[in-house]
Design an enzyme around this catalytic site. Structure first.
Site, PDB file in Angstrom:
ATOM      1  N   HIS A   1       0.836  -1.204   0.000  1.00 14.39           N
ATOM      2  CA  HIS A   1       0.000   0.000   0.000  1.00 14.39           C
ATOM      3  C   HIS A   1       0.865   1.245   0.000  1.00 14.39           C
ATOM      4  O   HIS A   1       0.569   2.239  -0.641  1.00 14.39           O
ATOM      5  CB  HIS A   1      -0.873   0.034   1.261  1.00 14.39           C
ATOM      6  CG  HIS A   1      -2.127  -0.736   1.098  1.00 14.39           C
ATOM      7  ND1 HIS A   1      -2.511  -1.718   1.956  1.00 14.39           N
ATOM      8  CD2 HIS A   1      -3.083  -0.666   0.146  1.00 14.39           C
ATOM      9  CE1 HIS A   1      -3.649  -2.226   1.549  1.00 14.39           C
ATOM     10  NE2 HIS A   1      -4.017  -1.611   0.461  1.00 14.39           N
TER      11      HIS A   1
ATOM     12  N   CYS B   1     -10.463  -0.506 -20.948  1.00 21.69           N
ATOM     13  CA  CYS B   1     -10.298   0.180 -19.670  1.00 21.69           C
ATOM     14  C   CYS B   1      -9.412  -0.597 -18.687  1.00 21.69           C
ATOM     15  O   CYS B   1      -9.301  -0.215 -17.534  1.00 21.69           O
ATOM     16  CB  CYS B   1     -11.651   0.484 -19.040  1.00 21.69           C
ATOM     17  SG  CYS B   1     -12.598  -0.999 -18.647  1.00 21.69           S
TER      18      CYS B   1
HETATM   19  C1  PEP Z   1     -10.482  -5.297 -16.092  1.00 24.10           C
HETATM   20  O1  PEP Z   1     -10.747  -6.447 -15.733  1.00 24.10           O
HETATM   21  O2  PEP Z   1      -9.617  -5.020 -16.955  1.00 24.10           O
HETATM   22  C2  PEP Z   1     -11.175  -4.152 -15.499  1.00 24.10           C
HETATM   23  C3  PEP Z   1     -11.033  -2.932 -15.958  1.00 24.10           C
HETATM   24  O3  PEP Z   1     -11.933  -4.387 -14.403  1.00 24.10           O
HETATM   25  P1  PEP Z   1     -11.355  -4.656 -12.935  1.00 24.10           P
HETATM   26  O4  PEP Z   1      -9.876  -4.373 -12.962  1.00 24.10           O
HETATM   27  O5  PEP Z   1     -12.127  -3.759 -12.032  1.00 24.10           O
HETATM   28  O6  PEP Z   1     -11.688  -6.106 -12.732  1.00 24.10           O
END
Ligand code: PEP
Ligand code: MG
Length: 528
Positions: A182, A489
């Site tokens: 962290h 994302c």
């Molecule tokens: C992913 O899986 O790439 C994503 C953006 O979602 P998380 O990291 O929240 O699982």
């Protein structure tokens, strides 16, 4: 008299340059007044109350959502009767306050160290932090403030101490530490340079240092010419960050002027404090697992509506994509998620939401109401088969009908999906989604059978390997042909080395953590 120049090598946990007076944490001798006359039970209660008060004050001062989350976790633990039970038992059998507290915290630590769940293993540092804070309270000891701008030398540093410090260009050099802690995460997000794993060195006669967390070196008692050259590098770094600030305000374009949308990922409206919406093209991912978790309870409809509204207000008309709850696996919500042997392959995301239609309907209702306030669209995580998306749509229809019949202001939002399960990615044309957002973090772990929380498997999690690029490319191809919006994302979008490959696959929209905005825009500007 200052000592001879010394080069101490370590590993970079947070990059950057710093210059300042040395502050040796282990030299802090805390005077412990004897308080033998005090009732040990009362002494422990008072120390716990003081610790909770100190942490609550820190929460008030902290804008960072992850940091707040870990401090809130500490308060919840300090109020947890299960943690305190062994302390109370020890007090009854005659232990003093310190001994009783040590007993309780050691038992909890042992459980966390052995926990299967990486979330709890990662929280051992928080327990150490709480241990020290309460012991100081029992002693009535006052913790010294680390002087602003200092270079802190220590075996390790607890996260709350980091948050209490005014870094002002200072840095950290640890003999212990971990790049995954962290503390390292906080240091990176605050831009505080930090080295870990340095050898122990003799500090006698040394009072100043340069911290080069680019070449992983702490230069102790630098010679004048070394100091001069370092000052020039610091000046250059400041200028570079200034020009990247200007770049950050411009829409991203490749060298051949292809516009690329760059949005941000957030998990809490507080992350938006101090961030200029002009730096991004909107919000591409709001992870609601943290947003909706208040200690152990889920926010009610009004609380959610307020939280979504705050995010839309910040965006000021730019698009916002909120993801429905992706609880489970590495994002547990106490009292809601299930205890399962293999949580990454378990009841998480849309699976858990559909198994809890009341909780899910509450979220959909709050989202439909918030959609009346701005350009909101909603996506569903962990979709594996089309039937899941259709089940969400059916629930949404009920929610919309209910809102309409009661005359509550709302708007039908576009319903999209995360593409992060290989089965969905490979049959993408069978899903009736309004848009797609590729979650490369999960997509890679499921595609390569390599758990995302195991850094030892990094080679297998390589985002640029053909299998990953092939699957992403097929999804992007389909979306582009079908005229459907597609974005990525996962963390891959925030890695400058991956940006050219993603653009080459046809992606024109990325969503990244706010700290990565500038570097991603800079990487896009280099793409031919
Ligand atoms: C992913 O899986 O790439 C994503 C953006 O979602 P998380 O990291 O929240 O699982
Ligand atoms: Mg995911």
């Amino acid at each position: 008299m200052s000592g001879l120049m010394l080069h101490v090598h370590g590993t970079v946990a947070s990059p950057g340059l710093a210059e300042g007076p040395l502050y040796f944490l282990e030299d802090e001798m805390i005077a412990a007044p004897t308080r033998a006359h005090e009732d040990p039970g009362l002494a422990l209660e008072a120390a716990l109350a003081r610790a909770i008060g100190e942490i609550a004050a820190l929460i008030e001062l902290t804008a960072d959502a992850d940091a707040k989350d870990l401090l809130e976790f500490q308060i919840a633990m300090l109020e947890d009767e299960t943690l305190l039970a062994p302390a109370r038992a020890a007090l009854l059998s005659g232990a003093d306050a310190k001994h009783a507290w040590e007993t309780a915290i050691q038992q909890q630590l042992a459980q966390f160290i052995d926990a299967d769940d990486p979330y709890f293993r990662a929280r051992c540092a928080d327990l150490e932090d709480m241990r020290e804070r309460v012991l100081r309270g029992i002693d009535g000891a006052v913790q010294r403030r680390i002087p602003p701008g200092a270079i802190v030398v220590a075996r390790d540093l607890v996260p709350s101490r980091f948050l209490e410090t005014d870094w002002q260009g200072g840095g950290i050099a640890l003999t212990g530490g971990s790049a995954k802690s962290h503390l390292a995460m906080l240091a990176r997000s605050r831009g505080v340079p930090m080295l870990i794993g340095t050898p122990a060195w003799d500090s006698t006669g040394h009072s100043e240092a340069l911290l080069d967390a680019e070449t992983a070196t702490l230069i102790v008692s630098p010679d004048p010419e070394v100091r001069l050259a370092f000052a020039a590098r610091m000046k250059q770094a400041r200028q570079d960050s200034l020009s990247s600030t200007e770049l950050g305000l411009r829409p991203a374009k490749t060298r051949s002027q292809v516009p690329i949308k760059v949005q941000i990922n957030i998990a809490d409206a507080r992350e938006l404090q101090g961030l200029d919406p002009e730096r991004c093209d909107g919000i591409g991912l709001v992870r609601t697992e943290l947003l909706l978790r208040t200690r152990s309870a889920l926010l009610d409809e009004e609380g959610q509506f307020a939280a979504y509204g705050a995010i839309l207000r910040w965006a000021g008309g730019k698009p916002v994509t909120i993801r429905t709850l992706d609880a489970g696996s590495d994002k547990p919500i106490p009292g809601y998620t299930l205890e399962e042997g293999n949580p990454f392959l378990g009841t998480r995301g849309v699976r858990l939401s559909l198994a809890n239609p009341e909780i899910f309907s509450t979220q959909l209702r709050a989202l439909a109401r918030a959609a009346a306030l701005g350009p909101l669209r909603v996506m569903v995580p962990m979709v594996t088969v089309p039937e899941e998306l259709e089940a969400v749509r059916a629930l949404l229809e009920d929610v919309l009908a209910g809102l309409a019949s009661r005359g509550v202001a709302h708007r039908r939002f576009e319903l999209g999906m995360m593409v992060e399960v290989p089965a969905a990615a490979l049959t993408i044309e069978t899903f009736q989604a309004a848009f797609f957002s590729i979650g490369s973090n999960d997509l890679i772990q499921y595609l390569c059978a390599a758990s995302r929380d195991l850094s030892g498997l990094a080679a297998l999690q390589e985002p640029l390997q053909p299998a990953v690029l092939g699957v992403i490319g097929a999804v992007v191809d389909y979306a582009n042909r079908a005229g459907l919006d597609v974005s990525l994302c996962g963390d891959m979008a925030a890695e400058p080395r991956c940006v050219p490959a993603l653009i080459a696959l046809g992606l024109r929209s990325l969503s990244v953590a706010p700290v990565a905005l500038e570097r991603v825009k800079a990487a896009i500007a280099e793409v031919p």
